[in-house]
Design a protein around this motif. Structure first.
Motif, PDB file in Angstrom:
ATOM      1  N   TYR A  50      12.472  -4.421   1.436  1.00  0.00           N
ATOM      2  CA  TYR A  50      12.930  -5.843   1.084  1.00  0.00           C
ATOM      3  C   TYR A  50      13.968  -6.377   1.966  1.00  0.00           C
ATOM      4  N   ALA A 102       8.463  -9.677  -9.029  1.00  0.00           N
ATOM      5  CA  ALA A 102       7.122 -10.241  -8.783  1.00  0.00           C
ATOM      6  C   ALA A 102       6.727 -11.166  -9.700  1.00  0.00           C
ATOM      7  N   THR A 124      11.844  -3.538 -13.071  1.00  0.00           N
ATOM      8  CA  THR A 124      12.660  -4.286 -12.173  1.00  0.00           C
ATOM      9  C   THR A 124      11.660  -4.927 -11.044  1.00  0.00           C
ATOM     10  N   LYS A 125      10.924  -4.242 -10.553  1.00  0.00           N
ATOM     11  CA  LYS A 125       9.668  -4.614  -9.654  1.00  0.00           C
ATOM     12  C   LYS A 125       8.910  -5.678 -10.325  1.00  0.00           C
ATOM     13  N   GLU A 171       9.818   0.262 -12.362  1.00  0.00           N
ATOM     14  CA  GLU A 171       8.570  -0.512 -12.603  1.00  0.00           C
ATOM     15  C   GLU A 171       8.941  -1.745 -13.161  1.00  0.00           C
ATOM     16  N   VAL A 231       9.133  -8.912  -3.619  1.00  0.00           N
ATOM     17  CA  VAL A 231       8.623  -7.517  -3.396  1.00  0.00           C
ATOM     18  C   VAL A 231       7.180  -7.617  -3.192  1.00  0.00           C
ATOM     19  N   GLY A 253      16.700  -7.508 -11.401  1.00  0.00           N
ATOM     20  CA  GLY A 253      15.439  -8.072 -11.310  1.00  0.00           C
ATOM     21  C   GLY A 253      15.315  -9.421 -11.914  1.00  0.00           C
ATOM     22  N   THR A 298      12.364   1.831  -6.897  1.00  0.00           N
ATOM     23  CA  THR A 298      12.275   0.288  -6.842  1.00  0.00           C
ATOM     24  C   THR A 298      12.050  -0.204  -5.506  1.00  0.00           C
ATOM     25  N   PRO A 350       7.067  -0.271  -2.385  1.00  0.00           N
ATOM     26  CA  PRO A 350       6.462  -1.615  -2.654  1.00  0.00           C
ATOM     27  C   PRO A 350       5.390  -1.451  -3.579  1.00  0.00           C
ATOM     28  N   ILE A 351       4.835  -2.310  -4.472  1.00  0.00           N
ATOM     29  CA  ILE A 351       3.946  -2.501  -5.227  1.00  0.00           C
ATOM     30  C   ILE A 351       2.354  -2.492  -4.543  1.00  0.00           C
TER      31      ILE A 351
END
Lengths: 507, 507
Positions: free
Chosen positions: A29, B326, B321-322, B319, B34, B363, A403, A406-407
């Motif tokens: 990021y 997003a 937080t991401k 998860e 992200v 987040g 965290t 990446p997704i």
């Protein structure tokens, strides 16, 4: 001479040493930027004016001579060095923007630069504590136990100091015992106190033995790190500079960290604190490049604020977090790797310890620090290394690492078939997509307890502190020493024995 | 009719109501992103395919008819609505990108949009707890005490739910007592349960009275908010939609928050979870625009993961937080204000409660959420409102607010004169620059204790939890009710009395 002979007996056989999983954490990021370009310029300009007009007090004649030979104006009476910005910027050109920290286990080699992140444990705490034993003066048993704990967690990349000061062993030879323990109880690269030439040389020798390389090779392969703290404002200790010069001659990296506590050791305003931090860090980093251009160096940012009522340092504050983010911007401006920390000022392992740590960690991670020191175990503003805090920090570091993954977005992860399969108002526990992914889908915590209140109460209603205590004790029981070949080990032991004799005879 | 008459007796005299400091928090830093553009496109496309091909189950005939009149394909047998992307995107065009939440104290008016941040307290907890009283079923006394605490902290902008459910008062008339307490104990804008037309109408009526405006004015001035949670996956409750329709007809904002717990109520992969969240949120938001184009709405993101061992929800995880970061990107893509939360799953006010909260807060804040719900007091995954956690959260929110204040860089803050004045190796405590700035230079914490270990031990060695308990009790003692003119108060009371009679006669 004898030492060199001993070292040569050590051999490097990487195949025997590689066991741990390779893992280098990267932050994909973009950093959080708290300063605009013009503000960065102003802080840069402020720090240049400090070095040009106010000067840096350098309590080391060798260093003064080096600065002077390089063209700086030196006032020998006051021991003040005045650095002009053109020359300084030219010196900083040779600082590598990245380097690799080499370990005796090659899989632990770590990149320091770009968007890599490295976590190193609490360093230099004079006390240690755990739930049963309470707070006590640092000792060698606790020191070794922190080594063992560290070895068990891949998230810790290398050391940047003694987790706790082993006060119960002789200061004259402590560095030998500390290094021997580090190189046998762990496979991580180690660190040394930047205090005078002799200790630094011992650290470098033992590192060469541990890695099974000669000192010429070591010069090209940074393998041991140290820290120089300035005595802010604008004063640099003589012994530390002896150490820095020897580290630089040997191509080993030094982290230069001004201790700029706003309101106490630097201006109460963050802009002034950062300008002074910048002046001190860059002024000292320049010396390393005069000694040996191309020596890897790290820009340390530690600016925080004093509690103006008591004068004691505060950590993980809003000011601290902003300073960490701004320091990252400054270090990137000069293309020098950046070091930040995971700090807090709490006296026990409570909510405050966690929220101040989180504030620090987010500042460090989103400031793109490549080395995050004190990442596990720091308590009481660094005056205590806590075993339970170590475990809680490991959980927080692992969470942060997750965290930063990446997704993943593709047809399989979008899982429209699973949505069809679950049906409107249905559930996903038994869908084939869930069954195929549930073991690895989420971060599994070390300490967090997600039971409902009733279950948690039945299990004893333990706080995170109490649960971390159980985990740390179990981890010590489960400790597995890293592989080390016998000749390396015996060579290290022989080196320590001989140097111990030498040093003890000098007392 | 009687109600309208009563309302008209209320007058608005802002001069009597304005006392608190105006404060709108803005986040001047760029959000953390992200997802790349192409990944955002894929998630968007996934959610469009869900709405086009799998459909949304809508358990409300009025809503089904509205969707159908607007051109959507409706299967009346299965109650499924299929929305095509072109029409959906057109409907979303009328959602305002920002709106103002109006309060009876005009200084509490708050922007919801752009880079504004609004904090709202814990909502809908069935239990409450404090150190002395332990955990108990929610009750009206605790409800009122949360109101009083909220009133004392400027960092809380408005309500988005009852902090704790006052279970000890009649459910038939609870909403009247809840609103009366909110409008007399605080000067913040309030919220109502989105359950059926009658309660919604009462909430809107009382809001008009409290603000001293008629309902036509209120339609143009959002003043009370509600939340619709979908019954994920892809099902929307009938009563909630009755409420949403009435809110939309009255121009009042609704936050649409899918409860997408990855692995349980949506796919176990974050991409799938986000695609489903997006489909549910946008599908329901579209209905509001069919009812009343231009109605302010908020995109709620609450995606987290289930603990796959127990099935219970986890919060403040990597998860989570991401997903928050997003979700912010998704909401910005559609130009709709975004709501996130300050969550944790801890059962006590320990380190876990703090680190999970911090992970959530970062987040939410760096995801540029304009409403951060459950910002103070949430514990146990929302099953408990804790008085001590409320205070700790206030400290964390205030720290976050301070972190978001940019560093001021100018000749005065660079403070080179102070650096000269302190001298090399000197200190800054007594410099004129420090003396001129020390009272306002740093954030002064509410709960953090920065004493050294000895002093802290002498003071009793209290944890943050214990210190927060002392603070919350003191704050309740120090509570000062907000100003409210007598006619407004008596009109509200009369309204509640009459409606209570009506509702009780219906039982």
């Amino acid at each position: 001479m004898r030492r060199r002979k001993i070292r040569r007996r050590a051999t490097r056989d990487p195949s025997q040493l590689i066991k741990a999983e390779a893992r280098q954490l990267f932050n994909c990021y973009a950093p959080i930027e708290v300063l605009g370009e013009s503000e960065l310029d102003l802080i840069h300009d402020g720090s240049m004016r400090i070095l040009e007009d106010i000067g840096l007090e350098v309590l080391n004649e060798k260093a003064l001579a080096l600065y002077e030979q390089d063209g700086a104006r030196v006032d020998w009476d006051s021991q003040l060095v005045y650095l002009d910005r053109e020359r300084l910027m030219e010196r900083l050109q040779t600082v590598p923007s990245e380097f690799t920290m080499h370990s005796r286990n090659l899989k632990r080699n770590r990149l320091v630069g770009r968007n890599a992140i490295n976590f190193t444990p609490v360093a230099s705490a004079p006390n240690s504590s755990d739930l049963e034993g309470g707070r006590r003066t640092g000792n060698f048993e606790d020191y070794c136990n922190f080594m063992r704990l560290t070895q068990g967690f891949d998230i810790i990349d290398f050391f940047s100091g003694y987790p706790v000061e082993p006060v119960d062993i002789s200061p004259a030879t402590r560095h030998l015992d500390a290094a021997l323990a580090a190189y046998t109880l762990t496979d991580r690269s180690f660190s040394l106190y930047c205090l005078g030439g002799g200790r630094v040389n011992d650290g470098i020798e033992m590192t060469a033995i541990a890695r099974g390389v000669d000192r010429e090779t070591l010069k090209k392969e940074p393998s041991i790190i140290t820290v120089v703290n300035t005595n802010s404002p604008l004063r640099v200790d003589g012994l530390m500079l002896d150490g820095l010069i020897e580290m630089a001659e040997n191509g080993q990296p030094t982290i230069v960290t001004p201790f700029t506590l706003a309101g106490a050791m630097c201006p109460i305003t963050l802009a002034g604190a950062l300008a002074q931090q910048n002046a001190e860090a860059l002024g000292v980093i320049a010396l390393s490049q005069i000694v040996n251009p191309g020596t890897p160096m790290v820009y340390g940012g530690f600016t925080s604020n004093a509690d103006m009522r008591s004068g004691s340092p505060a950590f993980g504050t809003p000011e601290y977090t902003k300073a960490a983010l701004a320091s990252g911007q400054l270090a990137r401006r000069y293309n020098i790797p950046f070091r930040s920390s995971n700090t807090n000022a709490s006296n026990c392992v409570d909510a405050q310890a966690a929220w101040e740590s989180q504030m620090s960690l987010w500042g460090a991670v989103m400031g793109h620090a490549q080395i995050i020191k004190h990442a596990a175990g720091w308590l009481e503003g660094g005056l205590c290394a806590s075993f339970e805090k170590f475990i809680i920090d490991i959980d927080m570091l692992q969470m942060m690492a997750q965290t930063l993954q990446p997704i993943e977005v593709n047809e399989s992860t979008l899982a429209l078939d699973a949505i069809r399969e679950a049906g409107h108002g249905g559930h996903f526990f038994a869908t084939s997509h869930t069954l195929a992914n549930y073991t690895t889908a989420f971060y599994e915590p070390l300490v967090s307890d997600w039971s409902n209140f009733e279950t948690w109460s039945e299990k004893g209603g333990l706080s995170a502190y109490e649960r971390a205590n159980i985990i740390y004790r179990q981890r010590l029981k489960d400790y597995e020493p890293p592989e080390i070949d016998e000749s390396t080990k015996s060579t290290l032991e022989a080196y320590v024995a001989e140097r111990r004799d030498e040093l003890e005879s000098q007392i």
